[in-house]
Structure formats: structure tokens, C-alpha cells
Design a protein around this motif. Structure first.
Motif, short mmCIF file in Angstrom:
data_model
loop_
_atom_site.label_atom_id
_atom_site.label_comp_id
_atom_site.label_asym_id
_atom_site.label_seq_id
_atom_site.Cartn_x
_atom_site.Cartn_y
_atom_site.Cartn_z
N ALA A 28 -53.52 -11.56 -38.40
CA ALA A 28 -52.34 -10.70 -38.39
C ALA A 28 -51.34 -11.24 -37.39
O ALA A 28 -51.70 -11.59 -36.27
N ASP A 29 -50.08 -11.29 -37.80
CA ASP A 29 -49.01 -11.73 -36.91
C ASP A 29 -48.08 -10.54 -36.66
O ASP A 29 -47.20 -10.24 -37.46
N ALA A 30 -48.30 -9.86 -35.53
CA ALA A 30 -47.51 -8.67 -35.21
C ALA A 30 -46.08 -9.02 -34.84
O ALA A 30 -45.21 -8.14 -34.85
N GLN A 31 -45.81 -10.26 -34.49
CA GLN A 31 -44.44 -10.66 -34.15
C GLN A 31 -43.56 -10.72 -35.39
O GLN A 31 -42.36 -10.46 -35.32
N LEU A 77 -50.97 0.12 -36.85
CA LEU A 77 -51.00 -0.35 -35.46
C LEU A 77 -50.06 -1.53 -35.26
O LEU A 77 -49.41 -1.65 -34.22
N THR A 78 -49.97 -2.39 -36.27
CA THR A 78 -49.06 -3.53 -36.17
C THR A 78 -47.61 -3.07 -36.08
O THR A 78 -46.82 -3.62 -35.31
N ARG A 79 -47.26 -2.06 -36.87
CA ARG A 79 -45.90 -1.52 -36.80
C ARG A 79 -45.61 -0.95 -35.41
O ARG A 79 -44.51 -1.10 -34.89
N ILE A 80 -46.61 -0.31 -34.83
CA ILE A 80 -46.44 0.24 -33.48
C ILE A 80 -46.14 -0.87 -32.49
O ILE A 80 -45.21 -0.79 -31.68
N VAL A 81 -46.95 -1.93 -32.52
CA VAL A 81 -46.76 -3.05 -31.60
C VAL A 81 -45.38 -3.67 -31.78
O VAL A 81 -44.68 -3.98 -30.80
#
Length: 285
Positions: free
Chosen positions: A143-146, A28-32
Motif C-alpha cells: 500500500a502506498d499511502a502517499q 486507514l490509508t485515507r486517514i493517513v
């Protein structure tokens, strides 16, 4: 933290079909990361961000609006990465909130947290938002999606940001109040006027709101303790912020969030970087 499965008016993705979304937080993080470009990342990405998107995308307070803009720019499943000209142009808060929304929608308790990252500028605590989620082993992780390995050289897994590399606002406040950290090293690196203990205090209030159903924009504020009212806080008000920063019990935090000096009113003020000071009416809780 299991109550963090409930969407808020800000994180609610509306009628989004989540049937094709993965449940894995890393996926999901990769998607964001493939849907959003940070407004300050244009040079890093080699992309000349249109002025209109710089000014307005980051004012999208709700995930439904973020998803609407993404659909307008490319009508495709969220699992399909966007080219730079098709992405939403936002801030760290938007990465954090969209990831939070997708985690909640696929069964993982999550919430966004305001605080300070030490991994952008050496020796400085940069104002930042991340996602806190319940990992499969039951542990609460940040988690840091940035942060992407393609553009950020960080010595840790962005799905498990060490607590000593990201200080939630309450911890930052306690460190500054105890004299263990210099308040002038906390703020927005790109804006020298936005740093100091007043900003840390303000973020304690915003982080408390985010944990109780009002995920704010980084430049929102209300009342004296959120830093947008004139006048220095009293000793009693500072003690109240101390109590928020020290609290860990969910019941105590809920009680504090309802205190009139901290509670989010229906009308707030928002000091948008490009649009200036505005009064905003929030939805009923």
C-alpha cells in the motif's frame, strides 16, 4: 507475517485510543493521507511549507512524535482530516510508518518496505518506502499511502501496488547484479548524486532492518554495507548482500539480520537533508 502485529519502538502510537479508528486498510490509508503532506508536495498542493517544518518534521523518528505534532497543530481525532497548515510534513517513510502503526493497532499485520517505485518518473526507479500488509484474503499486498488519486495518476489501486511497479530493495539488487537493470536508473530522482548500485545495496540493509524492528529514516546508515563508511565492500560482503536479497525464509532472514556486518548498532549515523550528518543513539530493542 502475523508477527508484524507487534509494534516497535518506532511504530508504537503510545496511548492512542484506537476505539474510533476503522479496521479497513483503505479507510486507514485515507486517514493517513489527510494527516501528512510530503515535503516535496508543496507546489503540487499549492502550499508554501514553512521552513521550520521542512527541516524538522521529517526527523521525527517515532510515530509518537508524529502524533504529538499533529495534536499540537489541531487537537482532534485522527479521523478528522487536517488543513495543509495543520499537517505533519514528512517523507514517504512517514506515510508508510504511520499507516503501518495504525494497521497494527487495529489488528492487521503490517511492516514497512524499502525499495524503488517506477510510477513517479518514467524509466526511473525512485527511492521509496511503502507499507506491506496482510489483506483479508490472506495475501501480502503493498500500500502506498502517499499516492492519492487527487494528485497522482497511477494505473493501479494504491492499496495493491503491483510488484512490478514497486521493487523491494532485494529484488532491485538482484536485477542490477544480474545485469537485467541499469543501477544508474535506481536512486533519488531529485538528487542526481544519489543513485547507483551502492544506494541499492544500502537499501537492502535498511529494508532488512525495517523487517526486524528498526524502521529507519531514509538517510540513516551504519557500517560499510549501508553506504556511510569509506571503502568498497569486499567480495564476501557483496555475497552477504546477495544472500539477504535472495532470502525469503523468516528464520534465515532473522539470522542474517543478526550478522554483525548487517545488524543495527545502538549508535548510527544519519545524513539528514537539511540538518547534515549526525550521530543518533537508538532505543534498545
Amino acid at each position: 507475517m502475523d508477527t508484524c502485529l507487534k509494534q516497535t519502538p518506532y511504530s508504537d502510537p503510545g496511548g492512542l485510543d484506537v476505539g474510533d479508528l476503522p479496521r479497513d486498510p483503505r479507510a486507514l490509508t485515507r486517514i493517513v493521507r489527510g494527516l501528512i503532506a510530503h515535503r516535496a508536495e508543496g507546489g503540487r498542493l499549492g502550499y508554501d511549507i514553512p521552513e521550520e517544518r521542512l527541516r524538522h518534521d521529517g526527523e521525527s523518528r517515532y510515530v509518537r512524535e508524529i502524533l504529538r505534532l499533529l495534536r499540537e497543530r489541531k487537537d482532534a481525532p485522527l479521523t478528522e482530516p487536517r488543513s495543509l497548515d495543520q499537517r505533519f510534513v514528512g517523507t514517504c517513510r512517514d506515510f508508510a510508518l504511520l499507516l503501518c502503526a495504525l494497521l497494527r493497532a487495529t489488528g492487521t499485520p503490517a511492516r514497512i518496505r524499502g525499495g524503488y517505485a517506477t510510477y513517479f518518473v518514467e524509466g526511473f526507479h525512485d527511492d521509496h518506502w511503502v507499507t506491506e500488509y496482510r489483506a483479508p484474503d490472506g495475501e501480502r499486498r503493498l500500500a502506498d499511502a502517499q499516492v492519492s488519486a487527487d494528485f497522482y495518476d497511477v494505473p493501479f489501486d494504491p492499496l495493491d501496488v503491483p510488484r512490478d511497479r514497486f521493487a523491494v530493495a532485494g529484488r532491485a539488487w538482484r536485477s542490477c547484479r544480474a545485469g537485467e537493470a541499469d543501477p544508474e536508473t535506481f536512486g533519488v530522482w531529485a538528487e542526481p548524486g544519489l543513485r547507483g548500485l551502492w544506494l541499492v545495496r544500502r537499501n537492502v540493509v535498511l529494508d532488512l532492518a525495517a523487517r526486524h524492528g528498526t524502521e529507519p529514516l531514509p538517510w540513516d546508515g551504519w557500517g560499510r554495507l549501508a553506504g556511510l563508511e569509506d571503502g568498497a565492500p569486499t567480495a564476501e560482503e557483496l555475497a552477504l548482500v546477495d544472500a539477504v536479497a535472495a532470502a525469503d525464509d523468516p528464520g534465515e532472514l532473522r539470522r542474517l539480520a543478526r550478522d554483525p556486518r548487517l545488524a543495527v548498532p545502538r549508535e548510527i549515523r544519519s545524513q539528514a537533508p537539511f540538518l547534515g550528518l549526525r550521530t543518533v543513539t537508538l532505543p534498545a530493542p
